[in-house]
Scaffold this motif. Structure first.
Motif, mmCIF file in Angstrom:
data_model
loop_
_atom_site.group_PDB
_atom_site.id
_atom_site.type_symbol
_atom_site.label_atom_id
_atom_site.label_comp_id
_atom_site.label_asym_id
_atom_site.label_seq_id
_atom_site.Cartn_x
_atom_site.Cartn_y
_atom_site.Cartn_z
ATOM 1 N N LEU A 175 -15.800 4.364 1.511
ATOM 2 C CA LEU A 175 -15.514 3.281 2.447
ATOM 3 C C LEU A 175 -14.228 2.566 2.048
ATOM 4 O O LEU A 175 -13.365 2.278 2.892
ATOM 5 N N ASN A 176 -14.089 2.283 0.750
ATOM 6 C CA ASN A 176 -12.893 1.588 0.273
ATOM 7 C C ASN A 176 -11.643 2.454 0.438
ATOM 8 O O ASN A 176 -10.586 1.974 0.867
ATOM 9 N N LEU A 177 -11.763 3.738 0.109
ATOM 10 C CA LEU A 177 -10.640 4.649 0.281
ATOM 11 C C LEU A 177 -10.221 4.749 1.741
ATOM 12 O O LEU A 177 -9.029 4.873 2.047
ATOM 13 N N SER A 178 -11.181 4.668 2.635
ATOM 14 C CA SER A 178 -10.868 4.734 4.065
ATOM 15 C C SER A 178 -10.040 3.537 4.507
ATOM 16 O O SER A 178 -9.170 3.655 5.376
ATOM 17 N N HIS A 179 -10.313 2.361 3.916
ATOM 18 C CA HIS A 179 -9.496 1.185 4.226
ATOM 19 C C HIS A 179 -8.041 1.434 3.835
ATOM 20 O O HIS A 179 -7.115 1.170 4.607
ATOM 21 N N TYR A 180 -7.830 1.958 2.626
ATOM 22 C CA TYR A 180 -6.471 2.213 2.166
ATOM 23 C C TYR A 180 -5.826 3.351 2.954
ATOM 24 O O TYR A 180 -4.601 3.354 3.161
ATOM 25 N N LYS A 181 -6.619 4.297 3.381
ATOM 26 C CA LYS A 181 -6.097 5.362 4.243
ATOM 27 C C LYS A 181 -5.543 4.768 5.534
ATOM 28 O O LYS A 181 -4.461 5.146 5.997
ATOM 29 N N ASN A 182 -6.264 3.805 6.113
ATOM 30 C CA ASN A 182 -5.782 3.136 7.326
ATOM 31 C C ASN A 182 -4.488 2.380 7.061
ATOM 32 O O ASN A 182 -3.571 2.379 7.893
ATOM 33 N N PHE A 183 -4.397 1.726 5.896
ATOM 34 C CA PHE A 183 -3.173 1.003 5.542
ATOM 35 C C PHE A 183 -1.987 1.967 5.466
ATOM 36 O O PHE A 183 -0.901 1.679 5.976
ATOM 37 N N LEU A 184 -2.198 3.110 4.812
ATOM 38 C CA LEU A 184 -1.125 4.081 4.658
ATOM 39 C C LEU A 184 -0.745 4.717 5.999
ATOM 40 O O LEU A 184 0.428 5.004 6.244
ATOM 41 N N GLU A 185 -1.725 4.924 6.856
ATOM 42 C CA GLU A 185 -1.436 5.496 8.180
ATOM 43 C C GLU A 185 -0.572 4.573 9.018
ATOM 44 O O GLU A 185 0.231 5.031 9.838
ATOM 45 N N LYS A 186 -0.709 3.266 8.815
ATOM 46 C CA LYS A 186 0.147 2.325 9.541
ATOM 47 C C LYS A 186 1.610 2.541 9.173
ATOM 48 O O LYS A 186 2.502 2.364 10.003
ATOM 49 N N GLY A 187 1.855 2.927 7.921
ATOM 50 C CA GLY A 187 3.219 3.218 7.518
ATOM 51 C C GLY A 187 3.664 4.607 7.919
ATOM 52 O O GLY A 187 4.730 4.797 8.510
ATOM 53 N N VAL A 188 2.826 5.610 7.631
ATOM 54 C CA VAL A 188 3.170 7.005 7.902
ATOM 55 C C VAL A 188 3.349 7.258 9.395
ATOM 56 O O VAL A 188 4.292 7.940 9.816
ATOM 57 N N LEU A 189 2.453 6.696 10.207
ATOM 58 C CA LEU A 189 2.476 6.973 11.649
ATOM 59 C C LEU A 189 3.055 5.846 12.481
ATOM 60 O O LEU A 189 3.453 6.062 13.623
ATOM 61 N N GLY A 190 3.090 4.622 11.918
ATOM 62 C CA GLY A 190 3.565 3.480 12.708
ATOM 63 C C GLY A 190 4.706 2.700 12.097
ATOM 64 O O GLY A 190 5.123 1.668 12.651
ATOM 65 N N ASN A 191 5.235 3.165 10.958
ATOM 66 C CA ASN A 191 6.364 2.505 10.283
ATOM 67 C C ASN A 191 6.090 1.045 9.911
ATOM 68 O O ASN A 191 7.009 0.224 9.852
ATOM 69 N N ASP A 192 4.835 0.714 9.650
ATOM 70 C CA ASP A 192 4.461 -0.623 9.181
ATOM 71 C C ASP A 192 4.062 -0.492 7.707
ATOM 72 O O ASP A 192 2.996 0.010 7.388
ATOM 73 N N TYR A 193 4.935 -0.974 6.830
ATOM 74 C CA TYR A 193 4.738 -0.790 5.391
ATOM 75 C C TYR A 193 4.326 -2.084 4.683
ATOM 76 O O TYR A 193 4.620 -2.276 3.506
ATOM 77 N N SER A 194 3.624 -2.958 5.382
ATOM 78 C CA SER A 194 3.328 -4.288 4.843
ATOM 79 C C SER A 194 2.068 -4.343 3.980
ATOM 80 O O SER A 194 1.933 -5.251 3.153
ATOM 81 N N ASP A 195 1.141 -3.409 4.153
ATOM 82 C CA ASP A 195 -0.159 -3.522 3.486
ATOM 83 C C ASP A 195 -0.173 -2.993 2.054
ATOM 84 O O ASP A 195 -0.930 -3.481 1.214
ATOM 85 N N ILE A 196 0.620 -1.975 1.768
ATOM 86 C CA ILE A 196 0.673 -1.390 0.434
ATOM 87 C C ILE A 196 2.101 -1.504 -0.105
ATOM 88 O O ILE A 196 3.057 -1.118 0.573
ATOM 89 N N HIS A 197 2.223 -2.049 -1.296
ATOM 90 C CA HIS A 197 3.513 -2.121 -1.976
ATOM 91 C C HIS A 197 3.542 -1.087 -3.095
ATOM 92 O O HIS A 197 2.500 -0.615 -3.540
ATOM 93 N N PHE A 198 4.743 -0.753 -3.556
ATOM 94 C CA PHE A 198 4.887 0.257 -4.600
ATOM 95 C C PHE A 198 5.855 -0.186 -5.680
ATOM 96 O O PHE A 198 6.802 -0.918 -5.420
ATOM 97 N N HIS A 199 5.573 0.276 -6.903
ATOM 98 C CA HIS A 199 6.543 0.205 -7.989
ATOM 99 C C HIS A 199 6.889 1.636 -8.357
ATOM 100 O O HIS A 199 6.006 2.467 -8.577
ATOM 101 N N CYS A 200 8.181 1.913 -8.392
ATOM 102 C CA CYS A 200 8.658 3.249 -8.740
ATOM 103 C C CYS A 200 9.510 3.147 -10.006
ATOM 104 O O CYS A 200 10.514 2.442 -10.036
ATOM 105 N N VAL A 201 9.087 3.851 -11.053
ATOM 106 C CA VAL A 201 9.842 3.919 -12.302
ATOM 107 C C VAL A 201 10.402 5.337 -12.431
ATOM 108 O O VAL A 201 9.658 6.304 -12.320
ATOM 109 N N GLU A 202 11.702 5.436 -12.644
ATOM 110 C CA GLU A 202 12.334 6.731 -12.880
ATOM 111 C C GLU A 202 12.669 6.833 -14.370
ATOM 112 O O GLU A 202 13.669 6.286 -14.830
ATOM 113 N N LEU A 203 11.824 7.512 -15.119
ATOM 114 C CA LEU A 203 12.105 7.728 -16.535
ATOM 115 C C LEU A 203 13.246 8.738 -16.661
ATOM 116 O O LEU A 203 13.241 9.757 -15.959
ATOM 117 N N PRO A 204 14.217 8.492 -17.520
ATOM 118 C CA PRO A 204 15.428 9.334 -17.568
ATOM 119 C C PRO A 204 15.239 10.638 -18.342
ATOM 120 O O PRO A 204 16.207 11.217 -18.818
#
Length: 357
Positions: A168-197
């Motif tokens: 059930l919880n994963l489905s909520h986050y799936k919906n959040f990600l679908e808003k970005g993937v399919l609707g270009n709304d990236y407000s629900d999930i934020h990311f930190h990206c580290v590029e180790l050299p």
């Protein structure tokens, strides 16, 4: 193993194979087409470059019909097709939705929010597929196993309830990600990206939950979750962590600065912590050969014995040095400076958030 037990495990394995086929439907909304076999990580850009013989050490449970006496979990040398593979999307969506992270030429910019959403969407859908398949197996065991062990049915019922809650919880986050993937709304999930050299040939992929010493509770419509993906990419190691800004994310705040360290002990501890919590991970053969085999065995035992311990202050002792040997070698190169990551900006964000509270 007696005949009756083995016979049951054979039936369980058969149930597992059938369940995987039944669950093999496209994960995209409003699509019920049969799913093709796809991978979380690109075979062309991520897996094959680190595995020239198309083999990788995959951390996984043994088949049910061959459970050994020393426990379920081991690293097994598998073909790349089995690494992070699942039946999650139909041919159309697999080819079209994820084309941006499967380029025929050029590189993916993993600091781009859309690329982060696309990879995390695949990772999350794989976890949902795996959890629902496991639910089918536990339900089968609950109905057809006549165990006399104390509290067997009670414990099995709890496991089923926990899987229901997790799905059930994963489905909520799936919906959040679908808003970005399919609707270009990236407000629900934020990311930190580290590029180790430097390139560490390790892959981790899974959403993880942290236990802060009390029962997890609803803050909004979901529970706190971190979507973790770690992988080598053309001479670098990408550490990508997704999170909801509605939570304190204390584990994330604690682990993220460790990647700015030049000490291989600290970086190894951070990555091993992720490996334990995410569980699904794979290591290239060349890197696996440099690991301390005693630490590998200890890691497998730790997962077996502490598989339900997701506490904030998890203690895994010497196992935290699991990746020390390969990290020491690649981090000793003077060309490997600190990672591309603004630690000051992160700390400012944390202090500001705390002050507002």
């Amino acid at each position: 193993m007696d005949f009756r037990t083995r016979q049951f495990l054979v039936k369980l394995q058969s149930k597992y194979e059938r369940s995987k086929k039944v669950r093999a439907k496209c994960s995209c909304p409003d699509c019920n087409a049969d799913a093709v076999f796809s991978h979380v990580f690109s075979r062309k850009h991520i897996l094959q470059p680190i595995c020239p013989k198309n083999k990788i050490y995959l951390f996984e449970p043994h088949e049910f019909i061959s459970i050994p006496k020393d426990g379920m979990f081991h690293y097994n040398l598998r073909g790349l097709k089995q690494a992070f593979g699942f039946r999650g999307f139909c041919q159309y969506h697999d080819n079209n939705v994820f084309a941006e992270i499967e380029p025929s030429k050029g590189y993916v910019d993993w600091t781009d929010i859309r690329m982060q959403y696309l990879l995390s969407y695949r990772s999350l859908c794989r976890e949902i597929y795996a959890n629902r398949t496991m639910h089918d197996l536990l339900e089968f065991m609950f109905k057809f196993t006549g165990s006399n062990a104390p509290n067997y049915r009670f414990n099995m019922g709890n496991q089923l309830s926990n899987l229901d809650l997790a799905c059930l919880n994963l489905s909520h986050y799936k919906n959040f990600l679908e808003k970005g993937v399919l609707g270009n709304d990236y407000s629900d999930i934020h990311f930190h990206c580290v590029e180790l050299p430097y390139q560490l040939d390790l892959c981790i992929s899974a959403p993880i939950m942290i236990d802060y010493g009390h029962r997890l509770h609803f803050v909004s419509q979901c529970l706190e979750l971190n979507i973790v993906n770690v992988f080598p990419y053309y001479g670098k190691t990408i550490v990508l962590i997704g999170y909801s800004p509605n939570f304190d994310n204390r584990w994330l705040q604690n682990i993220l600065p460790k990647f700015s360290s030049s000490n291989p002990h600290i970086v190894s501890a951070a990555l091993t912590d992720m490996m334990y919590r995410a569980e699904l991970n794979a290591i290239a053969p060349k890197t696996f050969a440099t690991l301390d085999l005693d630490l590998v065995k200890s890691y497998c035992v730790t997962v077996q014995e502490k598989g339900t311990d997701y506490s904030m202050d998890l203690k895994i002792g010497s196992v935290s040095d699991l990746l020390y040997n390969p990290l020491k070698e690649i981090m000793s190169d003077k060309k490997n400076a600190l990672p591309k990551y603004n630690l000051c900006k992160w700390l400012t964000h944390v202090i500001t958030k705390t002050t507002k509270k």
